[in-house]
Design a protein around this motif. Sequence first.
Motif, PDB file in Angstrom:
ATOM      1  N   LEU A  70       0.826  -1.195   0.000  1.00  0.00           N
ATOM      2  CA  LEU A  70       0.000   0.000   0.000  1.00  0.00           C
ATOM      3  C   LEU A  70       0.865   1.251   0.000  1.00  0.00           C
ATOM      4  N   THR A  71       0.304   2.364  -0.444  1.00  0.00           N
ATOM      5  CA  THR A  71       1.038   3.623  -0.529  1.00  0.00           C
ATOM      6  C   THR A  71       0.900   4.409   0.776  1.00  0.00           C
ATOM      7  N   PRO A  72       1.823   5.328   1.042  1.00  0.00           N
ATOM      8  CA  PRO A  72       1.689   6.183   2.224  1.00  0.00           C
ATOM      9  C   PRO A  72       0.366   6.944   2.249  1.00  0.00           C
ATOM     10  N   ARG A  73      -0.118   7.379   1.096  1.00  0.00           N
ATOM     11  CA  ARG A  73      -1.390   8.104   1.050  1.00  0.00           C
ATOM     12  C   ARG A  73      -2.542   7.189   1.512  1.00  0.00           C
ATOM     13  N   GLU A  74      -2.521   5.947   1.045  1.00  0.00           N
ATOM     14  CA  GLU A  74      -3.579   5.009   1.443  1.00  0.00           C
ATOM     15  C   GLU A  74      -3.508   4.695   2.928  1.00  0.00           C
ATOM     16  N   VAL A  75      -2.302   4.545   3.448  1.00  0.00           N
ATOM     17  CA  VAL A  75      -2.137   4.278   4.876  1.00  0.00           C
ATOM     18  C   VAL A  75      -2.636   5.459   5.700  1.00  0.00           C
ATOM     19  N   GLY A  76      -2.229   6.652   5.328  1.00  0.00           N
ATOM     20  CA  GLY A  76      -2.654   7.839   6.068  1.00  0.00           C
ATOM     21  C   GLY A  76      -4.161   8.022   6.039  1.00  0.00           C
ATOM     22  N   ALA A  77      -4.767   7.787   4.878  1.00  0.00           N
ATOM     23  CA  ALA A  77      -6.216   7.949   4.760  1.00  0.00           C
ATOM     24  C   ALA A  77      -6.952   6.963   5.663  1.00  0.00           C
ATOM     25  N   GLY A  78      -6.469   5.716   5.710  1.00  0.00           N
ATOM     26  CA  GLY A  78      -7.118   4.713   6.553  1.00  0.00           C
ATOM     27  C   GLY A  78      -6.989   5.030   8.026  1.00  0.00           C
ATOM     28  N   LEU A  79      -5.813   5.463   8.454  1.00  0.00           N
ATOM     29  CA  LEU A  79      -5.610   5.776   9.870  1.00  0.00           C
ATOM     30  C   LEU A  79      -6.382   7.019  10.285  1.00  0.00           C
ATOM     31  N   ARG A  80      -6.535   7.959   9.381  1.00  0.00           N
ATOM     32  CA  ARG A  80      -7.212   9.210   9.738  1.00  0.00           C
ATOM     33  C   ARG A  80      -8.686   8.979  10.068  1.00  0.00           C
ATOM     34  N   VAL A  81      -9.307   8.005   9.455  1.00  0.00           N
ATOM     35  CA  VAL A  81     -10.747   7.788   9.674  1.00  0.00           C
ATOM     36  C   VAL A  81     -11.027   6.650  10.651  1.00  0.00           C
ATOM     37  N   PHE A  82      -9.999   5.926  11.069  1.00  0.00           N
ATOM     38  CA  PHE A  82     -10.231   4.775  11.947  1.00  0.00           C
ATOM     39  C   PHE A  82     -10.705   5.209  13.324  1.00  0.00           C
ATOM     40  N   ARG A  83     -11.678   4.464  13.868  1.00  0.00           N
ATOM     41  CA  ARG A  83     -12.136   4.646  15.235  1.00  0.00           C
ATOM     42  C   ARG A  83     -12.192   3.284  15.903  1.00  0.00           C
ATOM     43  N   PRO A  84     -11.708   3.166  17.149  1.00  0.00           N
ATOM     44  CA  PRO A  84     -11.666   1.859  17.820  1.00  0.00           C
ATOM     45  C   PRO A  84     -13.053   1.333  18.126  1.00  0.00           C
ATOM     46  N   ALA A  85     -13.140   0.023  18.251  1.00  0.00           N
ATOM     47  CA  ALA A  85     -14.392  -0.622  18.623  1.00  0.00           C
ATOM     48  C   ALA A  85     -14.682  -0.369  20.099  1.00  0.00           C
ATOM     49  N   ALA A  86     -15.864  -0.764  20.517  1.00  0.00           N
ATOM     50  CA  ALA A  86     -16.274  -0.566  21.905  1.00  0.00           C
ATOM     51  C   ALA A  86     -15.305  -1.247  22.862  1.00  0.00           C
ATOM     52  N   HIS A  87     -15.168  -0.647  24.050  1.00  0.00           N
ATOM     53  CA  HIS A  87     -14.388  -1.204  25.164  1.00  0.00           C
ATOM     54  C   HIS A  87     -12.884  -1.122  24.943  1.00  0.00           C
ATOM     55  N   ARG A  88     -12.448  -0.322  23.996  1.00  0.00           N
ATOM     56  CA  ARG A  88     -11.014  -0.171  23.728  1.00  0.00           C
ATOM     57  C   ARG A  88     -10.662   1.310  23.678  1.00  0.00           C
ATOM     58  N   GLY A  89     -10.868   1.986  24.794  1.00  0.00           N
ATOM     59  CA  GLY A  89     -10.568   3.410  24.854  1.00  0.00           C
ATOM     60  C   GLY A  89     -11.703   4.277  24.358  1.00  0.00           C
ATOM     61  N   GLU A  90     -12.937   3.785  24.465  1.00  0.00           N
ATOM     62  CA  GLU A  90     -14.103   4.493  23.960  1.00  0.00           C
ATOM     63  C   GLU A  90     -14.607   5.510  24.997  1.00  0.00           C
ATOM     64  N   VAL A  91     -14.791   6.750  24.570  1.00  0.00           N
ATOM     65  CA  VAL A  91     -15.410   7.760  25.431  1.00  0.00           C
ATOM     66  C   VAL A  91     -16.913   7.514  25.435  1.00  0.00           C
ATOM     67  N   VAL A  92     -17.475   7.191  26.595  1.00  0.00           N
ATOM     68  CA  VAL A  92     -18.888   6.818  26.663  1.00  0.00           C
ATOM     69  C   VAL A  92     -19.755   7.931  27.232  1.00  0.00           C
ATOM     70  N   ALA A  93     -19.155   8.899  27.943  1.00  0.00           N
ATOM     71  CA  ALA A  93     -19.925  10.000  28.516  1.00  0.00           C
ATOM     72  C   ALA A  93     -18.965  11.104  28.931  1.00  0.00           C
ATOM     73  N   THR A  94     -19.513  12.304  29.093  1.00  0.00           N
ATOM     74  CA  THR A  94     -18.765  13.441  29.626  1.00  0.00           C
ATOM     75  C   THR A  94     -19.593  14.076  30.725  1.00  0.00           C
ATOM     76  N   VAL A  95     -18.963  14.343  31.867  1.00  0.00           N
ATOM     77  CA  VAL A  95     -19.639  14.964  33.003  1.00  0.00           C
ATOM     78  C   VAL A  95     -18.771  16.114  33.489  1.00  0.00           C
ATOM     79  N   ALA A  96     -19.300  17.324  33.423  1.00  0.00           N
ATOM     80  CA  ALA A  96     -18.581  18.508  33.910  1.00  0.00           C
ATOM     81  C   ALA A  96     -17.170  18.580  33.337  1.00  0.00           C
ATOM     82  N   GLY A  97     -17.038  18.263  32.065  1.00  0.00           N
ATOM     83  CA  GLY A  97     -15.752  18.360  31.393  1.00  0.00           C
ATOM     84  C   GLY A  97     -14.842  17.167  31.569  1.00  0.00           C
ATOM     85  N   VAL A  98     -15.264  16.179  32.361  1.00  0.00           N
ATOM     86  CA  VAL A  98     -14.469  14.966  32.572  1.00  0.00           C
ATOM     87  C   VAL A  98     -14.992  13.862  31.657  1.00  0.00           C
TER      88      VAL A  98
END
Length: 514
Positions: free
Chosen positions: A301-329
């Motif tokens: 794969l090319t660097p452009r293809e790698v960068g494009a894939g990483l830029r849009v990737f989001r982890p699945a649930a339970h792997r660093g997922e922000v589930v809520a925000t309370v008072a800025g936390v």
Amino acid sequence: MAAIAGAAVLVAGAGTAGRSAARHLVGLGADVTVVDARFGEETDDELAAAGVGQISIDALLAGTTRLDAFALVIVSPGFAPSHPLITQLRTAGLPVWGEVELAWRIDRAGLLGPPRTWLVVTGTNGKTTTTSMLADIVAGAGRAAVACGNIGLPALDAMAGQPRVDVLCVELSSFQLFWAPSVAPEAGVVLNVAEDHLDWHGSFDAYAQAKATALRGAVGVVGLDDPVASALPVLGRRVGFTLGDPRPGELGVRDGMLVDLAFGPGGTARDLVEASAIHPPGPSGVADALAAASLALAAGLTPREVGAGLRVFRPAAHRGEVVATVAGVEYVDDSKATNPHAAHAAILGHRRAVLIAGGLLKGAAVDDMIRDTRDRLAGVVAIGRDRELIVEAIARHAPEVPTVTVFTGDDGRVTVQYASATPETDRNADFPATIPAHSMPPRAADEPAHAVMTRAVEVAAHLAACAEDRPDTVLLAPAAASLDMFGGYASRGDAFADAARALPDARSAGGSSR
């Protein structure tokens, strides 16, 4: 490989891997018998309908079936080499393969079409995130790819699926690699190696050697920041990745960019993507992205293809997922951090956090994790069977960190105990020592566990509000397995998310107030 059609094959284990192997072996004309501990008392109707024989482990060990009747054994990854059944099968001189080894040999023999490109990911931590990143990068570049292996989809099922998949992004555990000695992928990576599964392998060296199986292909990628992974032998071309400035033959981070100095023409430096664009954020997320990029570049794969894939990737649930925000936390679910090494990396991804941790430590020590992250901990809430081991480690290495245990007592009530330095007594007045478990929303068999998690999140919110240096995160990174309280890490993470979203003034990750 030897002819399968007409051969008698024994499959050890009727779980996901064993059932997949049995199905495909039947499809190739083998005479298949599955051995499992629960057979004898019950029968698996699905296997029976497929013409698969069934026998209990006890019956096989007792000699009711002649072992020399079988030409091959396919073993599920849960069977350690020291298991009595495996010992007896090997003593009988039978070849023993894992289901990944079977998939590799079937693929190399062309029994399911032209051989695929195998890209293998292993390591103590970060396997699933890296494999998911890799599969998204490759698929985003227009190549038919799928994440499989330890991530959930057996490799055999991935190869047999339609439409055809040409690139297998294979997450492999140390168990699977141990039973797959012939696998030699186009490219493989060992992210890191820390103490885990020593009861299965018998020693740390044996565990590390199993991981090194991933490096027997054309390109072997190692995490240079990990002292064990970086020292593993590589049979083909060696590539390293680091969070620092890379040298020739490496990928790394330079001036805020992920940079490739391994695959460009003449070793020229090539920018891939901004480190700030990587999800999950923090050192562990960037390291996983560098590893995924290494394998993708090795596959052409090319660097452009790698960068494009990483830029849009989001982890699945339970792997660093922000589930809520309370008072800025932010409330972050990293329930998949099931050992201290993974939790250590998760904590380092945040400036300052109140940590919820505990469960089944499986003999792993948390001392290094606590000592190395003490400056980032605004408080700790310890839960689960081994909570006192966490409390003791904090007392040794970070006694200034406010520490609370939450558990269900013999009377069925959820109890809060302050174990070390805590906010002033008057600030604790909002949190009486006990609450009845039955006051929580009904959750069937998991009710007590959910009550504990709900209380743990409430206490964590209180610690966050009271901290002088206000944390930016309440982090579930248990450093332990979940089966003492929950049905799995996903159930534990869901309980954390439900509790966080139920807090006063909580906003869900999507931004809506609850």
